[in-house]
Design a protein around this motif. Structure first.
Motif, mmCIF file in Angstrom:
data_model
loop_
_atom_site.group_PDB
_atom_site.id
_atom_site.type_symbol
_atom_site.label_atom_id
_atom_site.label_comp_id
_atom_site.label_asym_id
_atom_site.label_seq_id
_atom_site.Cartn_x
_atom_site.Cartn_y
_atom_site.Cartn_z
ATOM 1 N N ALA A 90 4.173 6.003 133.347
ATOM 2 C CA ALA A 90 4.340 5.934 134.800
ATOM 3 C C ALA A 90 5.597 5.139 135.112
ATOM 4 O O ALA A 90 5.888 4.132 134.462
ATOM 5 C CB ALA A 90 3.127 5.282 135.444
ATOM 6 N N VAL A 91 6.336 5.600 136.117
ATOM 7 C CA VAL A 91 7.503 4.876 136.635
ATOM 8 C C VAL A 91 7.184 4.523 138.068
ATOM 9 O O VAL A 91 6.966 5.409 138.898
ATOM 10 C CB VAL A 91 8.788 5.716 136.552
ATOM 11 C CG1 VAL A 91 9.962 4.934 137.111
ATOM 12 C CG2 VAL A 91 9.063 6.153 135.120
ATOM 13 N N ILE A 92 7.138 3.234 138.391
ATOM 14 C CA ILE A 92 6.808 2.780 139.739
ATOM 15 C C ILE A 92 8.089 2.384 140.463
ATOM 16 O O ILE A 92 8.827 1.515 140.016
ATOM 17 C CB ILE A 92 5.836 1.591 139.691
ATOM 18 C CG1 ILE A 92 4.529 2.012 139.010
ATOM 19 C CG2 ILE A 92 5.567 1.058 141.095
ATOM 20 C CD1 ILE A 92 3.516 0.881 138.889
ATOM 21 N N GLY A 93 8.332 3.060 141.591
ATOM 22 C CA GLY A 93 9.542 2.823 142.373
ATOM 23 C C GLY A 93 10.512 3.977 142.235
ATOM 24 O O GLY A 93 11.188 4.100 141.209
ATOM 25 N N ALA A 94 10.597 4.821 143.262
ATOM 26 C CA ALA A 94 11.447 6.017 143.213
ATOM 27 C C ALA A 94 12.788 5.772 143.884
ATOM 28 O O ALA A 94 13.265 6.583 144.677
ATOM 29 C CB ALA A 94 10.732 7.207 143.850
ATOM 30 N N GLY A 95 13.405 4.636 143.555
ATOM 31 C CA GLY A 95 14.749 4.361 144.031
ATOM 32 C C GLY A 95 15.781 4.838 143.033
ATOM 33 O O GLY A 95 15.508 5.706 142.192
ATOM 34 N N LEU A 96 16.959 4.248 143.092
ATOM 35 C CA LEU A 96 18.054 4.672 142.220
ATOM 36 C C LEU A 96 17.699 4.483 140.745
ATOM 37 O O LEU A 96 17.806 5.417 139.944
ATOM 38 C CB LEU A 96 19.324 3.898 142.565
ATOM 39 C CG LEU A 96 20.564 4.177 141.708
ATOM 40 C CD1 LEU A 96 20.982 5.637 141.802
ATOM 41 C CD2 LEU A 96 21.713 3.261 142.120
ATOM 42 N N VAL A 97 17.260 3.287 140.372
ATOM 43 C CA VAL A 97 16.971 3.007 138.969
ATOM 44 C C VAL A 97 15.699 3.720 138.522
ATOM 45 O O VAL A 97 15.670 4.361 137.460
ATOM 46 C CB VAL A 97 16.855 1.493 138.725
ATOM 47 C CG1 VAL A 97 16.390 1.204 137.307
ATOM 48 C CG2 VAL A 97 18.199 0.819 138.977
ATOM 49 N N GLY A 98 14.640 3.653 139.324
ATOM 50 C CA GLY A 98 13.400 4.324 138.953
ATOM 51 C C GLY A 98 13.581 5.826 138.824
ATOM 52 O O GLY A 98 13.074 6.448 137.878
ATOM 53 N N GLY A 99 14.301 6.421 139.767
ATOM 54 C CA GLY A 99 14.560 7.850 139.676
ATOM 55 C C GLY A 99 15.377 8.202 138.453
ATOM 56 O O GLY A 99 15.146 9.231 137.800
ATOM 57 N N MET A 100 16.337 7.341 138.108
ATOM 58 C CA MET A 100 17.171 7.578 136.933
ATOM 59 C C MET A 100 16.328 7.528 135.655
ATOM 60 O O MET A 100 16.481 8.371 134.759
ATOM 61 C CB MET A 100 18.276 6.538 136.880
ATOM 62 C CG MET A 100 19.439 6.897 135.990
ATOM 63 S SD MET A 100 20.480 8.189 136.689
ATOM 64 C CE MET A 100 21.324 7.327 137.996
ATOM 65 N N VAL A 101 15.433 6.542 135.571
ATOM 66 C CA VAL A 101 14.556 6.437 134.404
ATOM 67 C C VAL A 101 13.669 7.680 134.288
ATOM 68 O O VAL A 101 13.516 8.257 133.207
ATOM 69 C CB VAL A 101 13.705 5.157 134.485
ATOM 70 C CG1 VAL A 101 12.615 5.160 133.417
ATOM 71 C CG2 VAL A 101 14.579 3.920 134.335
ATOM 72 N N ALA A 102 13.098 8.093 135.416
ATOM 73 C CA ALA A 102 12.231 9.274 135.402
ATOM 74 C C ALA A 102 13.004 10.524 135.008
ATOM 75 O O ALA A 102 12.486 11.377 134.260
ATOM 76 C CB ALA A 102 11.581 9.451 136.771
ATOM 77 N N LYS A 103 14.237 10.644 135.497
ATOM 78 C CA LYS A 103 15.059 11.803 135.137
ATOM 79 C C LYS A 103 15.277 11.867 133.634
ATOM 80 O O LYS A 103 15.151 12.946 133.021
ATOM 81 C CB LYS A 103 16.407 11.712 135.867
ATOM 82 C CG LYS A 103 17.543 12.553 135.280
ATOM 83 C CD LYS A 103 17.270 14.048 135.397
ATOM 84 C CE LYS A 103 18.383 14.872 134.761
ATOM 85 N NZ LYS A 103 18.328 14.916 133.280
#
Length: 342
Positions: free
Chosen positions: A157-170
Motif C-alpha cells: 500500500a502507498v498512502i498519499g497520492a501526491g507527487l512522491v506517493g504517485g511516483m512510488v506507485a507508478k
C-alpha cells in the motif's frame, strides 16, 4: 533586492527565500567556468512542493539545517537562502564533449549557473527536457524502493497520492506484486491513479495485512493508518518529512505485539541495500532513463515563467494554486510572466 555587479561582469538571476513566506529574484555575478566546470543555461525547473514549502515557511529545524542543505545551495536556513533541486538546461560552455547537451542538475531555481560536470546528468534523447525536471523526484522514489525491497507477490500500500506517493506507485506498477493500492482521502485523486494504472481507494476501504506500506501523506492520520494496514512483522517505509511538526502515534496498542517496523527513507544517501554497489550518479542516471514513459507527464500540472516564480511559490503556499509538480520556464527573451494550468 539586487546584488551590485561590475559593468562587465556576467550575471545570472536566481530565486531566494528572504524571510518567512517571502521570496524574490536576485541578480548575482556569474563566474566563468573553470577546469572541469560547465555553464548551464536553464530551460526548466520544477517546484518540489513539500520540501520547498517547508523552506518557504522557515520551518527547517535548526538541528538538521546542515543535513537538509541542497546541492549548490547558497545561504543558510531559515533565510536568506537559495534553495531548489530540480533544474534542466543546456550546457552553453565548458568541456567540448558536454557543450550542447541537455542536462539535469540538482540546482536551485536560476537562469544560468556554473557547476562541476560531475553534478550533471545527461538527459536521454527520448526524454523531453520539460519532463526531465522530475528526475530528482523519480530518484527519491527509486531510493525508497531500494529501501523497501518488494518481493514477488507482495501486498503493498502507498498512502498519499501526491507527487512522491504517485511516483512510488507508478514505479511499483511494473513489479510482480500480489496487490498494490494507492490510498488518499481525496476522492478526486482516483482519476490520477487511473492514469497511472494503479488501484485507488479511500483509507477506510484499504485492504489490511500488507507486507509493505509506504507512507507519503505527511500526516499523523496517514501514519496511524499505515500501522493498521501493515501485517504482522511488516514494515512501514516513512517518506514524509514533518520538519518542525510533532507527530503522536499509538505505539501502546499492537505495535510491539505484532513486531511492526517503521523505517525512514531519505534521498540524501543511497539506500543501504544498494549503497556499496550504486553511486548517486548511478541512481540519477536510472531515474532519468525511466522518464522515457510519457505517463510521467501526468505529474506536471502547470507552467509559469521564471519572472513569476515569487508569486507562484506564494500561491502554492496559500493553496490558491494546486499542483503536483509546477514547472518554471526560462524563456530566452525573458518574456513577461504567463501561466498555464492543466
Amino acid at each position: 533586492m539586487s546584488t551590485s555587479t561590475s559593468p562587465n561582469q556576467a550575471t545570472s538571476t536566481a530565486y531566494w527565500t528572504v524571510g518567512p513566506e517571502q521570496g524574490e529574484l536576485r541578480r548575482e555575478e556569474l563566474p566563468a567556468p573553470g577546469h572541469g566546470e560547465a555553464l548551464v543555461c536553464a530551460l526548466y525547473s520544477g517546484i518540489s512542493k513539500g520540501t520547498e514549502m517547508v523552506v518557504h515557511h522557515a520551518r527547517v529545524p535548526e538541528c538538521i539545517a546542515e543535513e537538509m542543505a541542497a546541492p549548490h545551495q547558497e545561504g543558510h536556513f531559515p533565510s536568506p537562502v537559495k534553495f531548489g533541486y530540480l533544474s534542466v538546461g543546456v550546457v552553453e560552455d565548458g568541456p567540448a564533449d558536454w557543450v550542447g547537451k541537455t542536462v539535469f542538475c540538482l540546482h536551485p531555481h536560476q537562469d544560468r549557473y556554473v557547476v562541476p560536470v560531475e553534478s550533471l546528468t545527461v538527459v536521454p534523447e527520448n526524454v523531453p527536457a520539460r519532463r526531465a525536471v522530475l528526475t530528482g523526484t523519480v530518484e527519491t522514489a527509486v531510493n525508497a524502493l531500494w529501501e523497501a525491497g518488494p518481493r514477488l507477490g507482495d501486498r503493498v500500500a502507498v498512502i498519499g497520492a501526491g507527487l512522491v506517493g504517485g511516483m512510488v506507485a507508478k514505479l511499483l506498477r511494473s513489479f510482480p506484486l500480489g496487490r498494490l493500492q494507492l490510498i488518499d482521502v481525496d476522492p478526486a485523486k482516483r482519476a490520477f491513479a487511473d492514469t497511472l494504472g494503479v488501484d485507488f481507494c479511500h483509507p477506510d476501504d484499504a485492504l489490511p495485512d500488507c507486507d509493505i506500506v509506504i507512507h507519503c501523506s505527511a500526516s499523523q492520520a496517514g501514519l496511524e493508518r499505515a500501522l493498521q494496514l501493515v501485517g504482522d512483522e511488516g514494515e512501514i517505509i516513512e517518506m514524509s518529512w514533518y520538519a518542525d511538526r510533532r507527530i503522536t502515534l499509538p505505539l501502546g496498542e499492537d505495535f510491539h505485539a505484532r513486531r511492526l517496523s517503521i523505517r525512514a527513507s531519505q534521498v540524501g544517501v543511497v539506500a543501504r541495500a544498494r549503497r556499496h554497489r550504486r553511486t548517486t550518479a548511478d541512481r540519477l542516471e536510472l531515474a532519468v532513463s525511466l522518464l522515457a514513459d510519457p505517463v510521467f507527464d501526468t505529474f506536471l500540472t502547470g507552467t509559469s515563467a521564471f519572472s513569476a516564480l515569487p508569486d507562484v511559490v506564494q500561491r502554492l503556499s496559500d493553496s490558491s494554486l494546486h499542483a503536483l509538480c509546477h514547472v518554471i520556464e526560462y524563456p530566452a527573451d525573458d518574456a513577461p510572466a504567463t501561466e498555464t494550468t492543466r
